[in-house]
Design a protein around this motif. Structure first.
Motif: not given
Ligand code: AMP
Length: 413
Positions: A1-5, A7-15, A29-33, A57-61
């Protein structure tokens, strides 16, 4: 799973408490999904996501739902979130993932699935009566409990359908609709599916409200997988498998066969060759299946032979080799099976045995993955390889499309 950007998990507004759970899981790092889905789910909208197993995908939801549940007024003894999944193995796996991620979060979860004995049903019943924040369930078993009257889905805030295509393939559509009818209409609904056939779109139109669509499906095995095929006659397959496995020092080898009978035949042959193996198919008791999976996961046995039931959704780290003893019925299934190797950043090898009768299925796979799979010469003691380019001799109508009438794949697994 490659990440081109970057972003960190904190950037995704997670507490904080969710971020701590992420570090328990060892994700950096977060995966694209995850990058696409987490902010949307946090904002409470409905989502339809095309994402295969292995994409994260599991962690994505789970991650945004955990955060949403913690923010919402928690209502003890009421079920807040329901995750519907096609198989008990996937239910257990999601529950295990959740327990890791929710290590620091005050959330309760419960997996409800079929199989097992009467005592298991009673335990599930007691837990359902007590309630849990998140229930992960197979539709059939949940419906059995619902019909007995003690499950209240009237307070559900979030519903997830995971591996939706698989659930439809397995004939769960009526069960799913019956379950959904017992839920409030003002809930958040998330649909995840590895493929997007028209039946999925029809279902999505029925149960989602103005969904955001996330489409990251890559119908190609991860780049780290080395793929090869053997052209082989059916009666030489077990000998080929033995010669492939003998003397190998690999730790995790998954062998997929198309029927229960074949799994039994392979088991006999491999045991005769003094290879230690574990087997899974639908005739095995739930406890036997769990034991086989555990032995394989903790590496006390290195070879697991199974029918399709474990090909999707099962999270086993670092499989070294996947062998398709038979060419999978659907090209998408090939991608899923091969997806057992090279999960996240690992690499792996996938070998497929192809008989002249199955050559047309190989063509479909190569079309889907948009590349030719390398042919490996047979070991000399197995004689000459058949010619796969010869016109296959098969009966008319021999190839059945996924979802064609009356064909239920789970029957044979
Ligand atoms: P899934 O697609 O949910 O079956 O996840 C596939 C695998 O990737 C599992 O082993 C997860 O634990 C792992 N995984 C999920 N998210 C990440 C992440 N952000 N970084 C690394 N591994 C992950």
């Amino acid at each position: 799973m490659e990440n081109t950007e970057s972003k960190t998990f904190a950037d995704l507004e997670l507490d904080g408490v969710i971020l701590e759970g992420i570090s328990v899981m060892g994700y950096t790092t977060p995966t694209p999904v995850q990058e696409a889905a987490i902010p949307q789910i946090l904002h409470g909208v409905d989502v339809i996501a095309c994402a295969q197993t292995g994409t994260g995908k599991t962690a994505a939801y789970l991650l945004p739902l955990m955060q949403n549940i913690l923010i919402e007024q928690k209502n003890n003894h009421k079920v807040n979130t329901l995750i519907l999944v096609p198989t008990r193995e996937l239910a257990l796996q999601i529950d295990q993932n959740l327990q890791g991620m929710a290590y620091y979060a005050p959330l309760s979860s419960l997996a409800i699935y079929g199989g097992g004995d009467g005592a298991g049903f009673e335990t599930q019943k007691r837990a359902l009566v007590d309630g849990a924040d998140i229930i992960i369930a197979t539709p059939g078993r949940l419906l059995s409990h619902l019909s007995l009257g003690y499950v209240d889905l009237g307070h559900i805030r979030h519903l997830v359908l995971d591996e939706s295509d698989r659930m439809l393939d397995m004939g769960f559509i009526d069960d799913i609709m019956t379950i959904i009818k017992q839920m409030p209409a003002n809930r958040q609904t998330l649909m995840f599916s590895a493929t997007m056939p028209s039946e999925i779109r029809v279902l999505a139109r029925k149960i989602l409200k103005e969904p955001v669509e996330i489409n990251l499906a890559v119908s190609k095995p991860a780049a780290g997988v080395l793929q090869g095929i053997y052209a082989v006659f059916e009666d030489k397959k077990t000998d080929l498998l033995v010669s492939l496995l003998e003397g190998k020092s690999l730790q995790s080898i998954l062998v997929f066969a198309s029927t229960k009978r074949k799994v039994d035949q392979i088991e006999k042959k491999l045991l005769k060759a003094k290879l230690e193996i574990a087997c899974i198919h639908s005739d095995y008791e739930q406890s036997e299946r769990e034991e086989a999976m555990l032995k394989f996961k903790n590496k006390s046995v290195s070879i697991l032979v199974a029918t399709d039931i474990v090909s999707r959704g099962i999270d086993i780290e670092s499989i070294d080799l996947v062998v398709n003893y038979d060419v999978p019925m659907d090209a998408e299934d090939y991608v899923h099976r091969v997806g057992r190797t090279a999960r996240a950043q690992n690499t792996g090898v996938a070998i497929t045995f192809v008989t002249p009768e199955d050559a047309y299925r190989l063509v479909k796979i190569e079309d889907l993955i948009e590349s030719k799979i390398r042919v490996i010469p047979l070991p000399p003691h197995l004689g000459a390889s058949p010619d796969l380019t010869e016109k296959p001799k098969r009966k008319p109508g021999g190839f059945r499309r996924k979802g064609s009438s009356g064909f239920n794949k789970s029957r044979n697994s």
